[in-house]
Design a protein around this motif. Structure first.
Motif, mmCIF file in Angstrom:
data_model
loop_
_atom_site.group_PDB
_atom_site.id
_atom_site.type_symbol
_atom_site.label_atom_id
_atom_site.label_comp_id
_atom_site.label_asym_id
_atom_site.label_seq_id
_atom_site.Cartn_x
_atom_site.Cartn_y
_atom_site.Cartn_z
ATOM 1 N N UNK A 63 31.451 25.456 17.228
ATOM 2 C CA UNK A 63 31.727 26.604 16.340
ATOM 3 C C UNK A 63 32.141 26.132 14.947
ATOM 4 N N UNK A 64 32.862 25.013 14.877
ATOM 5 C CA UNK A 64 33.235 24.459 13.568
ATOM 6 C C UNK A 64 31.998 24.107 12.745
ATOM 7 N N UNK A 65 30.995 23.533 13.416
ATOM 8 C CA UNK A 65 29.824 23.031 12.687
ATOM 9 C C UNK A 65 28.768 24.089 12.429
ATOM 10 N N UNK A 66 28.571 25.006 13.399
ATOM 11 C CA UNK A 66 27.389 25.876 13.323
ATOM 12 C C UNK A 66 27.701 27.353 13.093
ATOM 13 N N UNK A 71 31.479 35.319 12.144
ATOM 14 C CA UNK A 71 30.194 35.279 12.849
ATOM 15 C C UNK A 71 30.350 35.786 14.287
ATOM 16 N N UNK A 72 29.218 36.248 14.848
ATOM 17 C CA UNK A 72 29.223 36.740 16.230
ATOM 18 C C UNK A 72 28.666 35.660 17.172
ATOM 19 N N UNK A 121 22.790 37.901 16.785
ATOM 20 C CA UNK A 121 23.879 36.979 17.115
ATOM 21 C C UNK A 121 23.782 35.707 16.272
ATOM 22 N N UNK A 122 24.954 35.152 15.897
ATOM 23 C CA UNK A 122 24.966 33.963 15.035
ATOM 24 C C UNK A 122 24.992 32.649 15.814
ATOM 25 N N UNK A 123 25.471 32.690 17.066
ATOM 26 C CA UNK A 123 25.509 31.454 17.862
ATOM 27 C C UNK A 123 25.559 31.852 19.340
ATOM 28 N N UNK A 174 21.972 27.466 18.766
ATOM 29 C CA UNK A 174 22.530 27.687 20.104
ATOM 30 C C UNK A 174 22.765 26.323 20.750
ATOM 31 N N UNK A 175 23.564 26.310 21.810
ATOM 32 C CA UNK A 175 23.782 25.049 22.536
ATOM 33 C C UNK A 175 23.824 25.325 24.028
ATOM 34 N N UNK A 176 23.262 24.391 24.784
ATOM 35 C CA UNK A 176 23.288 24.471 26.246
ATOM 36 C C UNK A 176 23.913 23.183 26.778
ATOM 37 N N UNK A 177 24.919 23.357 27.648
ATOM 38 C CA UNK A 177 25.706 22.257 28.204
ATOM 39 C C UNK A 177 25.371 22.163 29.690
ATOM 40 N N UNK A 178 24.922 20.995 30.156
ATOM 41 C CA UNK A 178 24.562 20.920 31.585
ATOM 42 C C UNK A 178 24.611 19.486 32.095
ATOM 43 N N UNK A 179 24.543 19.395 33.409
ATOM 44 C CA UNK A 179 24.546 18.082 34.057
ATOM 45 C C UNK A 179 23.336 17.978 34.977
ATOM 46 N N UNK A 180 22.859 16.771 35.201
ATOM 47 C CA UNK A 180 21.885 16.553 36.255
ATOM 48 C C UNK A 180 22.587 16.731 37.595
#
Ligand SMILES: C[S@@+](CC[C@H](N)C(=O)[O-])C[C@H]1O[C@@H](n2cnc3c(N)ncnc32)[C@H](O)[C@@H]1O
Length: 246
Positions: A63-66, A71-72, A121-123, A174-180
């Motif tokens: 959120x700091x960077x993007x 923003x929403x 939406x902003x992010x 946008x960002x997606x956080x995941x693991x194998x």
């Protein structure tokens, strides 16, 4: 005494080695992110006892960077509400959805059909279930009921990603956080690479970050002994895919 960005003293949290102070969030400047606790600073972001809670500093850095104040931000799989709390601390507006809302400020909705208009939406931040490792709820729409060894998990996530692209304004992130996923005796599921492929169908890649995992499993010595004996690896990092909507 170290002060948080809002001038408050860092508070304490419970960890595997007793009570310790939660450090203030740290700006990450490389593609390897690391931080010692799920929450940071004086506030409480999400619920550190919620299985599968996102480390709050990950969302704080994004959120700091993007995003900018006002923003929403939308989290379509909001879990314990970490995104809502980080957004509020940073003066961003936020909407959280989940099929099994954990708090009153999270709205019931399927991430594949969000009650949000196009290009609003902003992010968007998404931390989905990674296969069937955690039982989040009894809701049959929960994607955590779909095994990533089969095609249904990816078919469902393709719709989640399409929906994120629909609600995001053009020229936003946008960002997606995941693991194998790996389970002893079962096939390895490269969830990260598969989801990145799906993201690329709708977004431009901005960067790929490896986020050090610091969960309780990794602190148990016998898990490491078993991994060595069984010739497999414990998950040491999560992917963070940062994407741009053209
Ligand atoms: C990894 S957790 C999210 C953790 C959250 N970011 C936090 O910090 O607490 C994944 C969440 O996805 C939710 N979920 C699973 N399938 C869903 C669907 N079809 N639509 C919306 N939410 C879903 C689960 O209920 C769970 O809360």
């Amino acid at each position: 005494m170290e002060k948080s960005p809002r001038g408050r003293k860092p508070s304490r949290t419970r960890g595997t080695h007793g009570v310790y102070r939660k450090p203030n969030p740290k700006v990450q400047t490389t593609t390897l992110w690391d931080f010692p606790s799920q929450q940071y600073g004086a506030g409480g972001q999400g619920d550190q006892d919620y299985r599968g809670a996102t480390p709050a500093y990950v969302i704080w850095n994004l959120l700091q960077r993007y995003t900018n104040p006002g923003d929403l931000v939308v989290d379509p799989m909001c879990g314990s509400g970490t995104t809502l709390d980080v957004a509020a601390e940073l003066g961003r507006r936020a909407l959280g959805f989940d099929v099994a809302p954990y708090r009153e400020d999270i709205q019931p909705a399927d991430a594949r059909k969000l009650p949000v208009r196009n290009d609003q939406v902003d992010f968007v931040f998404i931390d989905p279930p990674y296969s069937t490792h955690i039982e989040y709820s009894d809701d049959p729409r929960c994607i955590g009921k779909l095994d990533a060894a089969g095609p249904e998990y990816y078919a469902a996530m393709a719709v989640v990603i399409k929906e994120a692209a629909r609600i995001l304004k053009p020229n936003r992130y946008m960002a997606l956080y995941c693991s194998d996923s790996y389970r002893k005796g079962k096939p390895f599921c490269p969830i990260g690479f598969e989801l990145f492929g799906l993201l690329r169908e709708r977004f431009e890649p901005v960067d790929i970050v490896a986020v050090t995992r610091r969960n309780r499993t990794l602190m148990r010595r016998h898990y490491h002994t078993e991994a060595e004996k069984g010739n497999y690896f414990l998950r040491g990092f999560n992917y963070l895919f940062i994407m741009h909507k053209p």
